[in-house]
Design an enzyme around this catalytic site. Structure first.
Site, PDB file in Angstrom:
ATOM      1  N   ALA A 264      -3.018 -13.739   8.493  1.00  0.00           N
ATOM      2  CA  ALA A 264      -4.253 -13.608   8.534  1.00  0.00           C
ATOM      3  C   ALA A 264      -4.696 -14.102   7.124  1.00  0.00           C
ATOM      4  O   ALA A 264      -5.505 -13.156   6.956  1.00  0.00           O
ATOM      5  CB  ALA A 264      -5.222 -12.565   8.701  1.00  0.00           C
TER       6      ALA A 264
ATOM      7  N   HIS B 130      -6.844 -13.458  -0.353  1.00  0.00           N
ATOM      8  CA  HIS B 130      -4.950 -13.235  -0.767  1.00  0.00           C
ATOM      9  C   HIS B 130      -3.970 -14.973  -1.428  1.00  0.00           C
ATOM     10  O   HIS B 130      -3.311 -14.728  -2.235  1.00  0.00           O
ATOM     11  CB  HIS B 130      -4.224 -13.445   1.052  1.00  0.00           C
TER      12      HIS B 130
ATOM     13  N   ASP C 101      -9.073  -3.407  -1.789  1.00  0.00           N
ATOM     14  CA  ASP C 101      -8.850  -2.010  -1.032  1.00  0.00           C
ATOM     15  C   ASP C 101      -8.271  -1.222  -2.667  1.00  0.00           C
ATOM     16  O   ASP C 101      -6.973  -0.749  -2.840  1.00  0.00           O
ATOM     17  CB  ASP C 101      -6.879  -2.234  -0.205  1.00  0.00           C
TER      18      ASP C 101
HETATM   19  O1  PAF Z   1      -3.191  -4.316   1.763  1.00  0.00           O
HETATM   20  C1  PAF Z   1      -2.657  -5.361   2.949  1.00  0.00           C
HETATM   21  O2  PAF Z   1      -2.454  -5.845   2.871  1.00  0.00           O
HETATM   22  C2  PAF Z   1      -1.388  -3.685   3.040  1.00  0.00           C
HETATM   23  O3  PAF Z   1      -2.164  -2.808   3.502  1.00  0.00           O
HETATM   24  C3  PAF Z   1      -0.176  -4.060   2.896  1.00  0.00           C
HETATM   25  C4  PAF Z   1      -0.320  -3.822   1.390  1.00  0.00           C
HETATM   26  C5  PAF Z   1       0.448  -5.399   2.950  1.00  0.00           C
HETATM   27  C6  PAF Z   1       0.612  -3.218   3.496  1.00  0.00           C
HETATM   28  O4  PAF Z   1       0.858  -3.620   4.555  1.00  0.00           O
END
Ligand code: PAF
Length: 279
Positions: A31, A36, A149
């Site tokens: 997604a 990203h 995060d």
């Molecule tokens: O941040 C994320 O998308 C997830 O926690 C990760 C680091 C890909 C682990 O599943």
């Protein structure tokens, strides 16, 4: 760009190619959004080969309905990644990552016991399970994580040091929508109206900086909570000002170390997190 779901196949490719340079790794749960993509872009400028993984890790969901609702759209993800020129998209099955149940319990130095850890028990242990597996498979030189995060990033740094993974953990800035809302895959689950209103989170964090002189630490936490909650769409789960290294609550502004405010806010059925470092 090659889509690979078999671990051995990925390792064969990387084994053949990695002696020619560095491997950059961007783990994701798909997604994909501009946040990203900014990680992938940075990885592309700093490495010879870039692997992006797309794997919705079941062990990090402490709520099964959250796992079911998590947005998934591989075709759209591949369309976004293709123009960036990344080399491999690794999309393993759950059985490939966990051929047997993963019963490992990680010591995460207490970093997993506060904030997200309090409200999502087991979440960070699941993150540690999957990230350690992915690091073992991909063996990256550099791995890229978003600062949205913040607690996850601190835990991954701790895990990497504990397990002596030879990888540099690279922190990348939060990317925000035009109204300030931190980009997140979960934003897709918001209605247009919720999305508009969710801007109050960023606006409040921003305003809180100017109020530092007028409030105690706990007073400012309360102010942030009530200011966000004034918006009828929002329900704050926590607003905490913590030390950026230890993630422990800060008692006074005069405590040494850098401070960060972290929040988790329910907007309807969607849980949003955000943070801002105090300069
Ligand atoms: O941040 C994320 O998308 C997830 O926690 C990760 C680091 C890909 C682990 O599943």
């Amino acid at each position: 760009m090659k889509l690979v779901s078999d671990i051995r196949e990925l390792q064969r490719y990387l084994g053949a190619l990695s002696s020619h340079g560095t491997v950059g790794f961007v783990p994701t749960m798909g997604a994909l959004h501009k946040g990203h993509l900014s990680l992938v872009e940075k990885a592309m400028t700093e490495n010879d080969l870039v692997v992006v993984s797309i794997f919705v890790n079941p062990t990090q969901f402490n709520d099964s309905s959250d796992l079911e609702r998590y947005p998934r759209n591989l075709d759209a993800d591949l369309t976004l990644l293709e123009p960036l020129g990344c080399h491999f998209v690794f999309q393993p099955s759950v059985e490939a990552i966990y051929p047997e149940p993963d019963n490992r319990i990680f010591d995460l130095g207490g970093l997993d016991k506060v904030m997200e850890g309090k409200f999502r028990p087991g979440h960070f242990n699941g993150v540690a399970q999957v990230v350690s597996r992915l690091f073992e498979f991909v063996k990256p030189d550099n791995a890229y994580f978003g600062l949205k995060d913040f607690q996850q990033l601190a835990i991954i740094r701790y895990l990497t040091a504990q397990m002596k993974f030879p990888v540099n953990i690279i922190a990348c800035p939060i990317i925000r929508e035009a109204n300030g809302l931190a980009m997140s895959s979960r934003n897709e689950l918001l209605s247009e109206e919720e999305r508009r209103n969710a801007a109050v989170i960023y606006q409040t964090l921003n305003k809180s900086h100017a109020l530092k002189e007028s409030y105690s630490v706990s007073g400012l936490e309360k102010w942030i909570q009530s200011e966000i909650n004034k918006n009828a769409f929002m329900d704050v789960e926590y607003a905490e000002i913590v030390d950026t290294d230890t993630l422990q609550p800060v008692e006074s502004w005069s405590n040494p170390g850098t401070k960060i405010v972290c929040v988790a806010v329910w907007c309807g059925k969607v849980r949003l997190i955000d943070n801002m470092v105090f300069n």
